[in-house]
Design a protein around this motif. Sequence first.
Motif, short mmCIF file in Angstrom:
data_model
loop_
_atom_site.label_atom_id
_atom_site.label_comp_id
_atom_site.label_asym_id
_atom_site.label_seq_id
_atom_site.Cartn_x
_atom_site.Cartn_y
_atom_site.Cartn_z
N ASN A 157 0.84 -1.19 0.00
CA ASN A 157 0.00 0.00 0.00
C ASN A 157 0.88 1.25 0.00
O ASN A 157 1.57 1.54 0.98
CB ASN A 157 -0.90 -0.01 1.24
N ILE A 158 0.88 1.97 -1.12
CA ILE A 158 1.71 3.16 -1.26
C ILE A 158 0.83 4.39 -1.07
O ILE A 158 0.05 4.76 -1.94
CB ILE A 158 2.40 3.20 -2.64
N GLY A 159 0.93 4.98 0.09
CA GLY A 159 0.20 6.21 0.40
C GLY A 159 1.21 7.29 0.72
O GLY A 159 2.23 7.43 0.06
N SER A 160 0.92 8.07 1.76
CA SER A 160 1.92 9.05 2.21
C SER A 160 3.18 8.31 2.66
O SER A 160 4.29 8.81 2.52
CB SER A 160 1.35 9.89 3.36
N GLY A 161 2.99 7.11 3.21
CA GLY A 161 4.07 6.18 3.51
C GLY A 161 3.79 4.88 2.78
O GLY A 161 2.88 4.80 1.96
N VAL A 162 4.57 3.84 3.07
CA VAL A 162 4.40 2.54 2.41
C VAL A 162 4.27 1.45 3.47
O VAL A 162 5.06 1.39 4.42
CB VAL A 162 5.60 2.22 1.49
N SER A 163 3.26 0.60 3.31
CA SER A 163 3.08 -0.56 4.18
C SER A 163 3.01 -1.82 3.33
O SER A 163 2.39 -1.82 2.26
CB SER A 163 1.78 -0.45 5.00
N ILE A 164 3.67 -2.89 3.79
CA ILE A 164 3.65 -4.18 3.10
C ILE A 164 2.92 -5.16 3.99
O ILE A 164 3.31 -5.40 5.14
CB ILE A 164 5.07 -4.68 2.80
N LYS A 176 1.06 -9.03 4.47
CA LYS A 176 0.91 -10.41 4.03
C LYS A 176 -0.52 -10.84 4.36
O LYS A 176 -0.91 -10.89 5.52
CB LYS A 176 1.90 -11.33 4.74
N VAL A 177 -1.30 -11.12 3.32
CA VAL A 177 -2.72 -11.46 3.50
C VAL A 177 -2.88 -12.96 3.27
O VAL A 177 -2.61 -13.47 2.18
CB VAL A 177 -3.61 -10.68 2.52
N GLU A 178 -3.34 -13.67 4.30
CA GLU A 178 -3.45 -15.13 4.23
C GLU A 178 -4.89 -15.61 4.10
O GLU A 178 -5.14 -16.72 3.65
CB GLU A 178 -2.81 -15.76 5.45
N SER A 179 -5.86 -14.79 4.51
CA SER A 179 -7.27 -15.15 4.38
C SER A 179 -8.10 -13.89 4.53
O SER A 179 -7.56 -12.78 4.62
CB SER A 179 -7.67 -16.18 5.45
N GLU A 180 -9.41 -14.04 4.56
CA GLU A 180 -10.31 -12.89 4.67
C GLU A 180 -10.03 -12.08 5.93
O GLU A 180 -10.14 -10.85 5.93
CB GLU A 180 -11.77 -13.35 4.67
N ASP A 181 -9.68 -12.75 7.02
CA ASP A 181 -9.51 -12.06 8.30
C ASP A 181 -8.15 -12.31 8.95
O ASP A 181 -7.97 -12.03 10.13
CB ASP A 181 -10.63 -12.45 9.27
N LYS A 182 -7.20 -12.84 8.19
CA LYS A 182 -5.87 -13.09 8.75
C LYS A 182 -4.83 -12.39 7.89
O LYS A 182 -4.65 -12.71 6.72
CB LYS A 182 -5.58 -14.59 8.80
N TYR A 183 -4.14 -11.43 8.50
CA TYR A 183 -3.11 -10.69 7.78
C TYR A 183 -2.14 -10.10 8.80
O TYR A 183 -2.44 -10.01 10.00
CB TYR A 183 -3.72 -9.57 6.93
N GLU A 184 -0.96 -9.72 8.34
CA GLU A 184 0.00 -9.07 9.21
C GLU A 184 0.87 -8.11 8.41
O GLU A 184 1.12 -8.32 7.22
CB GLU A 184 0.89 -10.10 9.92
N ARG A 185 1.31 -7.07 9.08
CA ARG A 185 2.21 -6.11 8.45
C ARG A 185 3.63 -6.63 8.60
O ARG A 185 4.10 -6.88 9.70
CB ARG A 185 2.08 -4.74 9.12
N ILE A 186 4.31 -6.83 7.48
CA ILE A 186 5.64 -7.42 7.52
C ILE A 186 6.74 -6.44 7.13
O ILE A 186 7.92 -6.79 7.13
CB ILE A 186 5.72 -8.67 6.61
N GLY A 187 6.37 -5.22 6.79
CA GLY A 187 7.38 -4.24 6.43
C GLY A 187 6.76 -2.93 6.02
O GLY A 187 5.54 -2.78 5.96
#
Length: 256
Positions: A184-191, A193-204
């Motif tokens: 996600n490239i906005g004012s900053g950048v977030s990476i 990891k999306v594993e399912s509809e409700d399971k995800y984590e920010r990895i960078g």
Amino acid sequence: MSSEQPYISSIQLPNNGEVFRNLKRAKRFAIDIGGSLTKIAYYSTVSYRKVSYNSEQGTNDEEAGDIHLYESSELERLHFVKFETKYIEQCLDFVQKHLVNCKDSIIGKSIKATGGGAYKYAELITKKLGFIVEKEDEICCLIKGCNFLLRNIPDEQFVYCKHEDPEYRFVNSEPSIFPYLLVNIGSGVSILKVESEDKYERIGGTSMGGGTFWGLGCLLTKAKGFDDLLQLASEGDHRNVDLLVKDIYGNLTNKS
């Protein structure tokens, strides 16, 4: 004859200058207020008439004029608008002006809002538009939107292989779109990891993103807005500023 297969156009944007199209028939609004840009999405209904013919009646042109039947239908259309956040008050004034006679058609009399500005400008939105502001989690909205695109819009998912021809190979997302990386490239950048509809984590991620690009661009050029910078970037050549291999090893060539 070219061997390349034409890809399906995913989302077509209007070429004309009408930004808020069909606003008077809007049914639902959502807004993402970021630090640099604000994005509005809304869907509206479009009425049209389709001509049908009764082939069992009449054969000549004079009779044919009497057997045209019209079927009225209604389509739903999704609209997207973006603008600089510093102009949000003027934008809300414009929307309010065009919604004066159709507020009763807005579903739930509310507007979904996300981003940091959903809190900062909630009172302003309610004051200008008279809607209840329902705040939503930004990351959840981002992932749900990405899932929607991957499932419903053709050619949104691809594999990149640098040494293949073509380098980009579009793939089918079925039977499952997971797992995937969402940058996600906005004012900053977030990476993410999306594993399912409700399971995800920010990895960078990094704080350097669109905000950095915008700030440096305005200092280094005469651009007055984000779109001006994008236009300049599309005309530029990154090799004039990037550090290349030849800058380190020299411009090596095979000599016979």
